[in-house]
Design a protein around this motif. Structure first.
Motif, PDB file in Angstrom:
ATOM      1  N   LYS A 204       0.832  -1.209   0.000  1.00 33.96           N
ATOM      2  CA  LYS A 204       0.000   0.000   0.000  1.00 33.96           C
ATOM      3  C   LYS A 204       0.861   1.251   0.000  1.00 33.96           C
ATOM      4  O   LYS A 204       0.484   2.290  -0.540  1.00 33.96           O
ATOM      5  CB  LYS A 204      -0.976  -0.009   1.199  1.00 33.96           C
TER       6      LYS A 204
ATOM      7  N   ALA B 161       1.669   2.517  -3.563  1.00 32.16           N
ATOM      8  CA  ALA B 161       0.614   3.334  -4.175  1.00 32.16           C
ATOM      9  C   ALA B 161       0.652   4.760  -3.634  1.00 32.16           C
ATOM     10  O   ALA B 161       0.499   5.730  -4.386  1.00 32.16           O
ATOM     11  CB  ALA B 161      -0.742   2.706  -3.921  1.00 32.16           C
ATOM     12  N   LYS B 162       0.908   4.870  -2.333  1.00 35.70           N
ATOM     13  CA  LYS B 162       0.927   6.189  -1.701  1.00 35.70           C
ATOM     14  C   LYS B 162       2.040   7.063  -2.296  1.00 35.70           C
ATOM     15  O   LYS B 162       1.786   8.170  -2.782  1.00 35.70           O
ATOM     16  CB  LYS B 162       1.146   6.037  -0.184  1.00 35.70           C
ATOM     17  N   TYR B 163       3.265   6.507  -2.314  1.00 26.69           N
ATOM     18  CA  TYR B 163       4.398   7.291  -2.833  1.00 26.69           C
ATOM     19  C   TYR B 163       4.220   7.581  -4.328  1.00 26.69           C
ATOM     20  O   TYR B 163       4.530   8.656  -4.810  1.00 26.69           O
ATOM     21  CB  TYR B 163       5.711   6.543  -2.615  1.00 26.69           C
ATOM     22  N   TYR B 164       3.706   6.561  -5.030  1.00 25.32           N
ATOM     23  CA  TYR B 164       3.504   6.726  -6.461  1.00 25.32           C
ATOM     24  C   TYR B 164       2.642   7.955  -6.729  1.00 25.32           C
ATOM     25  O   TYR B 164       2.976   8.820  -7.547  1.00 25.32           O
ATOM     26  CB  TYR B 164       2.841   5.477  -7.056  1.00 25.32           C
ATOM     27  N   ASN B 165       1.523   8.047  -5.976  1.00 26.84           N
ATOM     28  CA  ASN B 165       0.600   9.166  -6.186  1.00 26.84           C
ATOM     29  C   ASN B 165       1.216  10.505  -5.804  1.00 26.84           C
ATOM     30  O   ASN B 165       1.032  11.503  -6.502  1.00 26.84           O
ATOM     31  CB  ASN B 165      -0.689   8.949  -5.395  1.00 26.84           C
ATOM     32  N   LEU B 166       1.944  10.507  -4.695  1.00 30.05           N
ATOM     33  CA  LEU B 166       2.591  11.755  -4.255  1.00 30.05           C
ATOM     34  C   LEU B 166       3.530  12.274  -5.344  1.00 30.05           C
ATOM     35  O   LEU B 166       3.484  13.441  -5.727  1.00 30.05           O
ATOM     36  CB  LEU B 166       3.384  11.509  -2.966  1.00 30.05           C
TER      37      LEU B 166
ATOM     38  N   TRP C  70       3.669  11.389  -8.484  1.00 32.38           N
ATOM     39  CA  TRP C  70       2.943  11.669  -9.720  1.00 32.38           C
ATOM     40  C   TRP C  70       2.352  13.068  -9.671  1.00 32.38           C
ATOM     41  O   TRP C  70       2.358  13.803 -10.644  1.00 32.38           O
ATOM     42  CB  TRP C  70       1.844  10.624  -9.917  1.00 32.38           C
ATOM     43  N   LYS C  71       1.857  13.436  -8.492  1.00 31.26           N
ATOM     44  CA  LYS C  71       1.301  14.791  -8.339  1.00 31.26           C
ATOM     45  C   LYS C  71       2.397  15.844  -8.464  1.00 31.26           C
ATOM     46  O   LYS C  71       2.203  16.878  -9.107  1.00 31.26           O
ATOM     47  CB  LYS C  71       0.591  14.922  -6.986  1.00 31.26           C
TER      48      LYS C  71
ATOM     49  N   TYR D  60       1.655  18.077 -11.498  1.00 34.66           N
ATOM     50  CA  TYR D  60       1.320  19.472 -11.196  1.00 34.66           C
ATOM     51  C   TYR D  60       2.192  20.407 -12.005  1.00 34.66           C
ATOM     52  O   TYR D  60       1.737  21.372 -12.588  1.00 34.66           O
ATOM     53  CB  TYR D  60       1.504  19.726  -9.704  1.00 34.66           C
TER      54      TYR D  60
END
Ligand code: ADP
Ligand code: MG
Lengths: 255, 261
Positions: free
Chosen positions: A234, A237-242, A244-245, A249
């Motif tokens: 899990k 997924a958390k780091y991936y999203n961070l 990616w943002k 951005y």
């Protein structure tokens, strides 16, 4: 060298390329410290200056300003994007390339190469030519060629981007295990966020050119295993999203 | 074991290749036959166009008075010597230009001009410098072949994969290590095609040189024949050249196969 001791201090590196038409500020105020045994990934959009940072570290390019502090005996091993195997040399001879150039073809190093070939399943291909090997195997040969000179820090420049998606996961797993087993520190450059998060202890996120550091993530995965398994956690997924943002951005604000 | 379909496929390739060879032989036999028939029936002026039988006769005469292999030998010797010299000079010059970028930029326009200059025009100058002998012939052949070799080989050298150069540089390789570990071996294979071109050019140069100055050689035979209006001799010379050229071509192809394995 004890583990976790800082072996490399990079401070305020700046690099400007001069061409006839203009000057390009490729890297701006780049600083970070590398600990012994650490695996650091640098991610950023393509063209942001990642390769430039590696080139400066191993002395292929000179920084315009800034300092790099390290032990004089610290040795780098550079692994480029494509495997760059010499088609006219056998696999074994390819592995000896660095040793030949540095005049290090002594028993100690030759034994080490033979051991690496054996351990990583390439012994039976010693006398084969690169064209007979799959992309993944070629990349392993390229890593052994780099390891042969016994570097302390491996610099990996998008080492898997020439491979197709499936081989890519398998080979990155392979390469990761080899680097860990041989106790090397590594700095890997990539624009693949998943690759960075699943392999590295720390991920440095760069902005668009001129690259400045946007964020640094300590990747804390509770049940850390090998890259492919790490992808199931899990935290991944958390780091991936961070990240990616961070990158996403920036792309938006850029347009 | 091959499948039936594969066997059929192989057979088809073989049949086609036999057919090609057969047609090739038929063409050359037909040309010779038509030529001979046209000569026998006086459809063509045999004084100008000669005939296969007359050429064979002339070759026989030359063989009998012992000059046939002398002339062929002289030409062959000049070709081989110029080829070896030209290749060495060309490759060494190209290597120097690779090593010294500044120099290569300086000489670039001169090479281009020399390359497009019709080298025959240098003939009189060469004769004055080197005298009316074998030296002039070889110099002529060198002028024609070396410039092209330099340009081709240098071009091949500088288009060597820059990532491979970067790899060597990451091992802190010196220029000469880069040359001998990468530039030379990676271009060696393509060099055979340069050699092919080179051999052809040297051949042209030698015959041109023999036209100008020589006392022996196949080029001399042709020149002498035209001066005494013995066109049989001229035709014979041309046929001998064609045979020599094809022999040398197959020699190169043979080496090509041997070294590209
Ligand atoms: N030798 C060079 N001369 C001029 N510009 C260069 C050179 N090398 C790289 N650059 C430029 O610097 C920028 C960063 O390049 P690079 O470090 O290769 O980016 P990345 O590896 O992140 O894709 C790019 O815009 C590139 O065009
Ligand atoms: Mg890059």
């Amino acid at each position: 060298m004890p583990k976790n001791e800082i072996i490399l201090k990079i401070k305020d590196i700046k690099k400007t390329y001069h061409t006839k038409k203009n000057e390009i500020l490729a890297v701006d105020n780049f600083s970070f410290n590398l600990k012994n045994g650490e695996f650091v990934a640098i991610v950023g959009p393509s063209g942001c200056g990642k390769s430039t940072i590696l080139s400066i570290l191993c002395g292929l390019e000179e920084a315009s300003s800034g300092t790099i502090e390290m032990d004089d005996n610290l040795k780098f091993g550079y692994m480029l994007q494509s495997d760059n195997l010499f088609e006219w040399r056998t696999i074994y001879k390819n592995c000896l390339l660095g040793l030949e150039i540095k005049s290090l073809k002594d028993k100690e190093h030759l034994d080490y190469v033979n051991k690496l070939l054996k351990t990583y399943g390439l012994e039976e291909f010693k006398n084969a030519y690169p064209s007979n090997l799959s992309g993944g195997m070629r990349q392993r040969v390229s890593l052994i060629r780099t390891l042969a000179t016994k570097p302390d820090v491996l610099l990996l420049d998008e080492p898997f981007s020439a491979l197709d998606q499936e081989t890519r996961l398998a080979v990155s797993d392979d390469v990761y295990k080899i680097i860990k087993r041989e106790n090397k520190s590594a700095i890997m450059v990539t624009h693949d966020i998943g690759e960075a998060v699943s392999m590295a202890d720390r991920v440095i996120v760069l902005s668009d050119r001129p690259s400045v550091i946007k964020n640094i993530y300590e990747i804390k995965i509770e049940d850390r295993k090998n890259p492919i398994e790490n992808r199931q956690t899990k935290e991944f997924a958390k780091y991936y999203n961070l990240i990616w943002k961070d990158i996403g951005y920036h792309v938006q604000s850029g347009t | 074991m091959y499948s039936l379909e594969h066997k059929k496929f192989l057979k088809k390739i073989k049949t086609t290749s036999i057919l090609v060879h057969t047609v090739q032989i038929v063409i050359i036999v037909a040309i010779i036959a038509v030529w001979q028939i046209a000569a026998d029936n006086e459809w063509i002026n045999t004084f100008i166009y000669s005939s296969p039988r007359a050429i064979l006769g002339t070759i026989g005469d030359l063989y009998q008075d012992g000059t046939l292999f002398h002339h062929i030998g002289v030409t062959f010797y000049e070709v081989i010597l110029s080829f070896i010299l030209g290749t060495i000079i060309g490759v060494v010059t190209a290597s120097i230009l690779w090593r010294f970028k500044f120099l290569s930029r300086v000489v670039d326009p001169y090479l281009t001009i020399l390359n497009s200059l019709p080298k025959v025009s240098l003939g009189p100058v060469i004769i004055i410098i080197a005298g009316a002998g074998v030296k002039s012939i070889i110099l002529m052949a060198l002028f024609i072949s070396v410039i092209v070799t330099v340009i081709n080989v240098h071009q091949a050298f500088i288009s060597t994969d820059s990532n491979k150069i970067k790899l060597l540089e990451s091992f802190k390789a010196t220029k000469s290590q880069i040359f001998f570990k990468l530039i030379w071996p990676s271009n060696f294979r393509n060099m055979v095609s340069t050699f092919k071109v080179n051999l052809g050019l040297v051949f042209i140069g030698v015959i041109m040189g023999e036209f100008l100055v020589s006392k022996a050689g196949v080029g001399y035979l042709i020149m002498y024949g035209s001066q005494v209006f013995n066109l049989n001799l001229v035709m014979t010379g041309i046929i001998i050249l064609a045979i020599m050229a094809s022999l040398m071509y197959y020699l190169i192809v043979f080496f090509e196969h041997k070294y590209q394995k």
